[in-house]
Design a protein around this motif. Structure first.
Motif, PDB file in Angstrom:
ATOM      1  N   SER A 190      42.656  37.965  73.641  1.00 56.37           N
ATOM      2  CA  SER A 190      42.948  37.472  72.296  1.00 56.37           C
ATOM      3  C   SER A 190      43.393  38.545  71.312  1.00 56.37           C
ATOM      4  CB  SER A 190      41.721  36.751  71.733  1.00 56.37           C
ATOM      5  OG  SER A 190      40.618  37.645  71.652  1.00 56.37           O
ATOM      6  N   ALA A 203      45.583  40.943  69.106  1.00 56.10           N
ATOM      7  CA  ALA A 203      46.939  40.803  68.569  1.00 56.10           C
ATOM      8  C   ALA A 203      47.824  41.908  69.132  1.00 56.10           C
ATOM      9  CB  ALA A 203      46.907  40.867  67.052  1.00 56.10           C
ATOM     10  N   VAL A 261      45.210  31.791  73.869  1.00 59.48           N
ATOM     11  CA  VAL A 261      45.942  31.832  72.600  1.00 59.48           C
ATOM     12  C   VAL A 261      47.384  31.382  72.810  1.00 59.48           C
ATOM     13  CG1 VAL A 261      46.648  33.254  70.641  1.00 59.48           C
ATOM     14  CG2 VAL A 261      44.468  33.712  71.795  1.00 59.48           C
ATOM     15  N   SER A 267      51.014  31.350  71.194  1.00 62.43           N
ATOM     16  CA  SER A 267      51.913  31.933  70.199  1.00 62.43           C
ATOM     17  C   SER A 267      53.132  31.022  70.086  1.00 62.43           C
ATOM     18  CB  SER A 267      52.316  33.351  70.615  1.00 62.43           C
ATOM     19  OG  SER A 267      51.202  34.205  70.570  1.00 62.43           O
ATOM     20  N   ASN A 278      50.841  33.410  62.905  1.00 62.53           N
ATOM     21  CA  ASN A 278      49.503  32.834  63.019  1.00 62.53           C
ATOM     22  C   ASN A 278      49.355  32.050  64.323  1.00 62.53           C
ATOM     23  OD1 ASN A 278      48.444  33.601  60.309  1.00 62.53           O
ATOM     24  ND2 ASN A 278      50.130  32.320  59.622  1.00 62.53           N
ATOM     25  N   ALA A 279      49.150  32.787  65.413  1.00 64.52           N
ATOM     26  CA  ALA A 279      48.881  32.147  66.701  1.00 64.52           C
ATOM     27  C   ALA A 279      47.526  31.439  66.633  1.00 64.52           C
ATOM     28  CB  ALA A 279      48.886  33.193  67.810  1.00 64.52           C
ATOM     29  N   THR A 304      44.366  29.197  69.122  1.00 65.57           N
ATOM     30  CA  THR A 304      43.885  28.875  70.462  1.00 65.57           C
ATOM     31  C   THR A 304      44.385  27.492  70.860  1.00 65.57           C
ATOM     32  OG1 THR A 304      41.841  27.834  69.715  1.00 65.57           O
ATOM     33  CG2 THR A 304      41.787  30.229  70.097  1.00 65.57           C
ATOM     34  N   GLN A 327      48.871  34.649  75.072  1.00 68.15           N
ATOM     35  CA  GLN A 327      49.020  35.932  74.405  1.00 68.15           C
ATOM     36  C   GLN A 327      48.961  35.699  72.891  1.00 68.15           C
ATOM     37  OE1 GLN A 327      51.811  34.583  75.949  1.00 68.15           O
ATOM     38  NE2 GLN A 327      51.990  35.602  77.919  1.00 68.15           N
ATOM     39  N   ASN A 328      48.367  36.622  72.184  1.00 67.93           N
ATOM     40  CA  ASN A 328      48.306  36.570  70.720  1.00 67.93           C
ATOM     41  C   ASN A 328      49.381  37.515  70.179  1.00 67.93           C
ATOM     42  OD1 ASN A 328      47.684  36.458  68.035  1.00 67.93           O
ATOM     43  ND2 ASN A 328      45.612  37.259  68.238  1.00 67.93           N
TER      44      ASN A 328
END
Length: 298
Positions: A122, A124, A195, A197, A227-228, A230, A270-271
């Motif tokens: 998670s 960034a 996450v 994206s 702002n990704a 879950t 991926q975040n």
């Protein structure tokens, strides 16, 4: 300006072409099927079915979006090969022609995806992140980018669009999710902590136009909302926007049984942060998932 676009009949390609003023600019679409493409693209554009050096030398901007959809079919060895070659071959051809052109285009925008990072936790990550997870999506995107960068020179800027999940109600991932969620049987996938994206289709197109207008943007560029969320948050937001419950969970073993290796796209994420876009002053119109889904669906 003279634009040459591959993948013009895809989700991003069609939306991008709609945004270009074809009365003031010339748009040429490279396609394998001119008749089919002309029906899909209801705009004043030119079509070609073969790429020539003259095509490259008469173009200011090449936008390369071609590629077999990565999540439409189970990843058999044959499908994996189609996914790879549909991206690598055309990108290699474009880059090689640009590199030998006497009058090369000033910009090559070439597709890629956040899959280049492979599955991540998670944390960034932005365009400087290099700790890639070695798997199929990374292999596809890394070689795709490598081939595009052959065109880079003092005359040609190259931008690589590391695209996230593009949200549009008529096509792509969101369109596939709508039916189960409308029926009230939608919900999170597995634990729901992977996450996602994402990017609204309007912001995707605006970001491409922003890249065109900003000479300082080159190399890999993350095309995602800042702002990704879950998968669980996304699922609840989608259910709320459709006024339906979000009660069900799709277990990982079932996805693996149905989709095989391709299930990894749904089970891991991926975040991704669009740091280059943010640093260059790009403003997202739809940067929160709830508002983005509301705009698309209501």
């Amino acid at each position: 300006m003279n634009y040459l676009i591959t993948g013009g009949t895809g989700l991003i390609g069609q939306a991008l072409i709609k945004s270009i003023n074809t009365d003031k600019n010339t748009v040429t679409v490279l396609t394998r099927n001119i008749k089919s493409a002309s029906l899909a693209i209801n705009k004043k554009v030119q079509f070609i079915d073969k790429l020539l050096l003259t095509s490259i030398e008469s173009t200011d901007i090449v936008i390369n979006l071609a590629g077999e959809p990565i999540a439409d079919k189970r990843w058999s060895p044959e499908q994996k090969n189609r996914i790879c070659q549909s991206r690598w071959d055309i990108t290699d051809e474009i880059a090689q022609l640009i590199s030998i052109a006497e009058k090369p285009p000033s910009l090559l925008i070439s597709g890629s995806a956040i899959g280049v990072y492979g599955r991540q936790n998670s944390q960034a990550i932005d365009e400087t992140f290099k700790d890639f997870h070695q798997e199929f999506t990374h292999e596809v995107c890394a070689k795709w980018e490598e081939k595009a960068l052959i065109a880079c020179s003092e005359n040609t800027r190259v931008a690589l669009l590391r695209t996230g999940i593009v949200l549009d109600k008529s096509s792509g991932a969101l369109a596939k999710m709508l039916l189960p969620f409308k029926l009230g049987v939608g919900g999170k996938i597995s634990q729901g902590d992977q996450v996602m994206s994402w990017v609204h289709i309007d912001d995707m197109v605006s970001a491409i136009l922003h890249v065109i207008d900003n000479d300082n943007l080159s190399g890999p560029i993350n095309m995602t909302s800042p702002n990704a969320v879950t998968n669980e948050v996304f699922s609840k937001a989608l259910s709320k926007s459709l006024h339906r419950p979000s009660l069900f969970t799709t277990p990982a073993p079932l996805l693996k049984l149905i989709f095989g290796e391709m299930a990894e796209l749904l089970l891991y994420g991926q975040n991704v942060v669009p740091q280059k876009l943010l640093n260059s002053g790009f403003v997202f119109k739809h940067d929160k998932i709830e508002a983005a889904l509301t705009d698309l669906l209501q």
